[in-house]
Each structure stands twice: as structure tokens, then as C-alpha cells.
Enzyme design. Structure first.
Site, PDB file in Angstrom:
ATOM      1  N   HIS A  35       7.351  23.298   3.455  1.00 27.26           N
ATOM      2  CA  HIS A  35       7.957  23.155   4.779  1.00 27.26           C
ATOM      3  C   HIS A  35       7.619  21.794   5.363  1.00 27.26           C
ATOM      4  O   HIS A  35       6.670  21.148   4.928  1.00 27.26           O
ATOM      5  CB  HIS A  35       7.461  24.263   5.723  1.00 27.26           C
ATOM      6  CG  HIS A  35       6.011  24.133   6.044  1.00 27.26           C
ATOM      7  ND1 HIS A  35       5.013  24.583   5.192  1.00 27.26           N
ATOM      8  CD2 HIS A  35       5.371  23.590   7.104  1.00 27.26           C
ATOM      9  CE1 HIS A  35       3.835  24.323   5.721  1.00 27.26           C
ATOM     10  NE2 HIS A  35       4.027  23.715   6.885  1.00 27.26           N
ATOM     11  N   HIS A  38       6.934  14.678   7.508  1.00 30.66           N
ATOM     12  CA  HIS A  38       6.609  14.607   6.084  1.00 30.66           C
ATOM     13  C   HIS A  38       6.368  16.010   5.553  1.00 30.66           C
ATOM     14  O   HIS A  38       6.311  16.968   6.314  1.00 30.66           O
ATOM     15  CB  HIS A  38       5.357  13.743   5.864  1.00 30.66           C
ATOM     16  CG  HIS A  38       4.140  14.324   6.514  1.00 30.66           C
ATOM     17  ND1 HIS A  38       3.880  14.172   7.869  1.00 30.66           N
ATOM     18  CD2 HIS A  38       3.144  15.084   6.024  1.00 30.66           C
ATOM     19  CE1 HIS A  38       2.763  14.812   8.167  1.00 30.66           C
ATOM     20  NE2 HIS A  38       2.294  15.380   7.061  1.00 30.66           N
TER      21      HIS A  38
END
Length: 173
Positions: free
Chosen positions: A115, A28
């Protein structure tokens, strides 16, 4: 996208010992980490996130490249980067920080770095083999970001288990 990231994890696993790898289903992108939140505050958190989501339209996110924080030779966190979509994602993260800051959560003191974490090094040390395998051009594809999720993570020796507590659609113009 998760399957492609999972393939990279499987290729890196034998090369990089001492890493807590993220299961592909758990991959995620964290916009803001809140830590432990009292259940009595969850309604306020959800309402604040809804305010941020109303200002953000859905957007396309392109996950591209592999890297490590603080560096590829001495990694602590292994990540896949964000190319296209980094700007709207950063604006969303800033809006979330603002609305949650107004409800009493600590504001971020460092810049948001979009990220996807796929591994955490348990004992940081020099990893020259890893540095050679990280590829800034590795393409994981695109995904349409249409919602903001409030997630709970429960840690166990077998890794984290995530539960979505609220899903708030991005509805900005």
C-alpha cells in the site's frame, strides 16, 4: 500518480480532521522499515538490498482503491492499495526481509500488505464521513517498478523529509 493521489488528499483534508497528510512528493511504497541504522552498517544494508534486487525483475504496479488500517470507521493509517503487481512486490518484500534478516535486522512478524500511505490519523476516533469517501475502485494508474531505494527519513514538525541513499536496479530475469 502522485498528482492524482495529491488530489484525493486535498479532497479529504476538509472532511477528515486530525490527519498528518503525506505531501505528494513524499508518497512512496515501503518494502521494509529499518528504523535508525548506524552509518557504519549502510554498506552492508546496500549490499544486502543488491542481492534481493538481483533476484527481482522490473514489474508493473497498479495503484487502485482507497482504504484504512485497521478499519475505515476507526482509521489510523489511510492508504491507496496495490492491485496488479502485488505478487511481485510481495516477493520482493520477502527477499528484502530475508537478506536483511541475515545481516541482523529483525524479521517482519506480520504479512506484507502492499500500500501507499497517504495519511496518518493523529488521534484515532470514529470517522463515519471518511468511511463514506473511501472508494475501492478509485484508479491512480500504473507505474513501472525498476529499482529498490534505500531511503533515510528525517522527521520534523513540518513532516518527513526523505533522502535516497542508494538506488539499486531490479535486474532479475
Amino acid at each position: 500518480m502522485r498528482a492524482r493521489l495529491g488530489d484525493v488528499i486535498e479532497k479529504l483534508r476538509p472532511l477528515v480532521p486530525g490527519v498528518a497528510w503525506v505531501a505528494p512528493d513524499n508518497l512512496h511504497l515501503t518494502v521494509k522499515f529499518l528504523g535508525g541504522v548506524d552509518e557504519g552498517r549502510l554498506a552492508d544494508v546496500t549490499a544486502a538490498l543488491a542481492r534481493a534486487a538481483r533476484a527481482a525483475p522490473p514489474f508493473d504496479l497498479h495503484v487502485l482503491g482507497l482504504g484504512a488500517f485497521p478499519s475505515a470507521t476507526r482509521p489510523r493509517v489511510l492508504w491507496a492499495g496495490v492491485a496488479a503487481g502485488a505478487e511481485p512486490l510481495t516477493r520482493l518484500a520477502s527477499a528484502v526481509d530475508d537478506v536483511l534478516g541475515a545481516t541482523g535486522f529483525a524479521r517482519e512478524d506480520r504479512a506484507f500488505s502492499p500500500h501507499v500511505t497517504f495519511g496518518r490519523v493523529r488521534e484515532p476516533r470514529r470517522q463515519p464521513a471518511l468511511a463514506d469517501t473511501l472508494d475501492a475502485r478509485r484508479d491512480f494508474g500504473h507505474v513501472q517498478v525498476t529499482k529498490l531505494s534505500l531511503m533515510r527519513s528525517d522527521l520534523s514538525p513540518r513532516g518527513a523529509r526523505y533522502t535516497e541513499l542508494a538506488a539499486i536496479p531490479l535486474t532479475g530475469a
